[in-house]
Design a protein around this motif. Structure first.
Motif, PDB file in Angstrom:
ATOM      1  N   ARG A 189       0.830  -1.201   0.000  1.00 34.01           N
ATOM      2  CA  ARG A 189       0.000   0.000   0.000  1.00 34.01           C
ATOM      3  C   ARG A 189       0.868   1.254   0.000  1.00 34.01           C
ATOM      4  O   ARG A 189       1.877   1.335   0.711  1.00 34.01           O
ATOM      5  N   LYS A 190       0.442   2.223  -0.777  1.00 36.59           N
ATOM      6  CA  LYS A 190       1.154   3.496  -0.867  1.00 36.59           C
ATOM      7  C   LYS A 190       1.334   4.107   0.515  1.00 36.59           C
ATOM      8  O   LYS A 190       0.421   4.108   1.338  1.00 36.59           O
ATOM      9  N   GLY A 191       2.531   4.631   0.778  1.00 36.71           N
ATOM     10  CA  GLY A 191       2.838   5.251   2.057  1.00 36.71           C
ATOM     11  C   GLY A 191       3.652   4.374   2.977  1.00 36.71           C
ATOM     12  O   GLY A 191       4.147   4.843   4.012  1.00 36.71           O
ATOM     13  N   GLN A 192       3.833   3.087   2.603  1.00 36.61           N
ATOM     14  CA  GLN A 192       4.592   2.192   3.478  1.00 36.61           C
ATOM     15  C   GLN A 192       6.092   2.478   3.447  1.00 36.61           C
ATOM     16  O   GLN A 192       6.832   1.894   4.235  1.00 36.61           O
ATOM     17  N   ASP A 193       6.532   3.357   2.572  1.00 34.44           N
ATOM     18  CA  ASP A 193       7.926   3.784   2.609  1.00 34.44           C
ATOM     19  C   ASP A 193       8.166   4.839   3.680  1.00 34.44           C
ATOM     20  O   ASP A 193       9.311   5.109   4.039  1.00 34.44           O
ATOM     21  N   LYS A 194       7.090   5.409   4.197  1.00 36.48           N
ATOM     22  CA  LYS A 194       7.205   6.461   5.208  1.00 36.48           C
ATOM     23  C   LYS A 194       6.662   6.034   6.572  1.00 36.48           C
ATOM     24  O   LYS A 194       7.140   6.490   7.607  1.00 36.48           O
TER      25      LYS A 194
END
Length: 303
Positions: A189-194
């Motif tokens: 899911r988008k945002g899992q890098d942050k």
């Protein structure tokens, strides 16, 4: 396979086999390149697009048409594959762009262990056309080991999309079959890098090690529990994930997968390797497991 939130829509498609090249612009070609220009499976586009949002999303904005270009590959000799055909989608473009936009992206190359099985492999270029005439390429692949990087030329994602792209190319319909068991959700899911758990999840499924199949091996919890655990995990100090950890001698605790579901879009998954350091991993970030977090997770896990 990725678990995508896919909308079934009417389809307008056209399949052709191409034998000649068309005109090209200096930046983003308007037709399929005649050869795959990369040396890997996926992870190549003929040109990066100058479109707002390409740093945060594989497919930003609202494209209106999709061109899929296919390059069947030889697993033993990757690179330089010839174009064998293309398919144009219109009514499926919004769903395809939306689902790819949900995937987590990063500019870093994320390490991960990959198996080395031989099998069906195909590189794909996907050209998303916008109402103002601009376009964006996405490069990906279907690969038996599901070890592919998908890129728009600016950022990339390790989330696997190959099977869904193949289905769209062959059938003209963008779809994906969710796993029979939620514990097998890939959780990209988008945002899992942050953040370990981005956004506001609506439900939590706690799964014991996937090799443990005697009931109960999963337990579901509601929104309040999901958000409380997400807040705890997001408070930890994280480092970019190497998708590797060091085993703890003498420890034999079964691992746990945390599946955070949302009202829209794919789940976010966090794995807990109880006998490893660092124990907490979402594929892009890792963190250490302290006693406080361990106790909170074990209280939510099935017996």
């Amino acid at each position: 396979m990725i678990a995508l939130s896919l909308a079934a829509a009417g389809v307008c498609t056209a399949a052709v086999v191409l034998s000649g090249s068309g005109s090209e612009s200096p930046s983003v070609p308007s037709t399929c390149p005649q050869r795959w220009g990369g040396n890997d499976f996926g992870d190549w586009v003929p040109a990066a697009a100058d479109i707002d949002g390409v740093e945060e999303s594989l497919v930003p904005g609202s494209p209106v048409e999709t061109l899929i270009c296919a390059y069947p590959a030889d697993s033993a000799h990757p690179g330089g594959e010839r174009l064998t055909g293309s398919r144009t989608l219109t009514d499926q473009t919004a769903a395809m762009a939306r689902d790819l936009a949900y995937l987590p992206v990063t500019t870093a190359k994320i390490n991960r262990p990959c198996t080395a099985m031989g099998g069906q492999i195909a590189n794909y270029l996907i050209r998303f056309a916008y109402p103002d005439g601009r376009a964006l390429w996405v490069g990906s692949a279907e690969e038996v080991n599901q070890c592919v990087r998908t890129t728009n030329g600016t950022v990339g994602s390790n989330a696997y999309t190959g099977s869904a792209i193949t289905a769209a190319y062959k059938d003209g319909i963008w779809r994906s079959v969710p796993p029979d068991d939620p514990c097998w959700s890939p959780g990209d899911r988008k945002g899992q890098d942050k953040l370990m758990v981005p956004g506001r999840p609506g439900r939590l499924t706690v799964c014991r090690d996937a090799t443990y199949t005697r009931p109960p091996y999963r337990k579901r919890h509601g929104r309040d529990v999901a958000r409380a655990l997400a807040e705890t995990l997001n408070s930890l100090n994280t480092v970019p994930s190497q998708n590797l950890c060091q085993g703890i001698g003498g420890a034999h605790e079964r691992g746990i997968r945390l599946i955070f579901d949302y009202p829209e879009g794919p789940a976010a998954v966090v794995t807990i390797s109880m006998d490893c350091i660092p124990a907490i991993n979402n594929g892009l970030l890792q963190a250490n497991l302290d006693d406080r977090v361990r106790d909170q997770i074990l209280r939510l896990a099935p017996s």
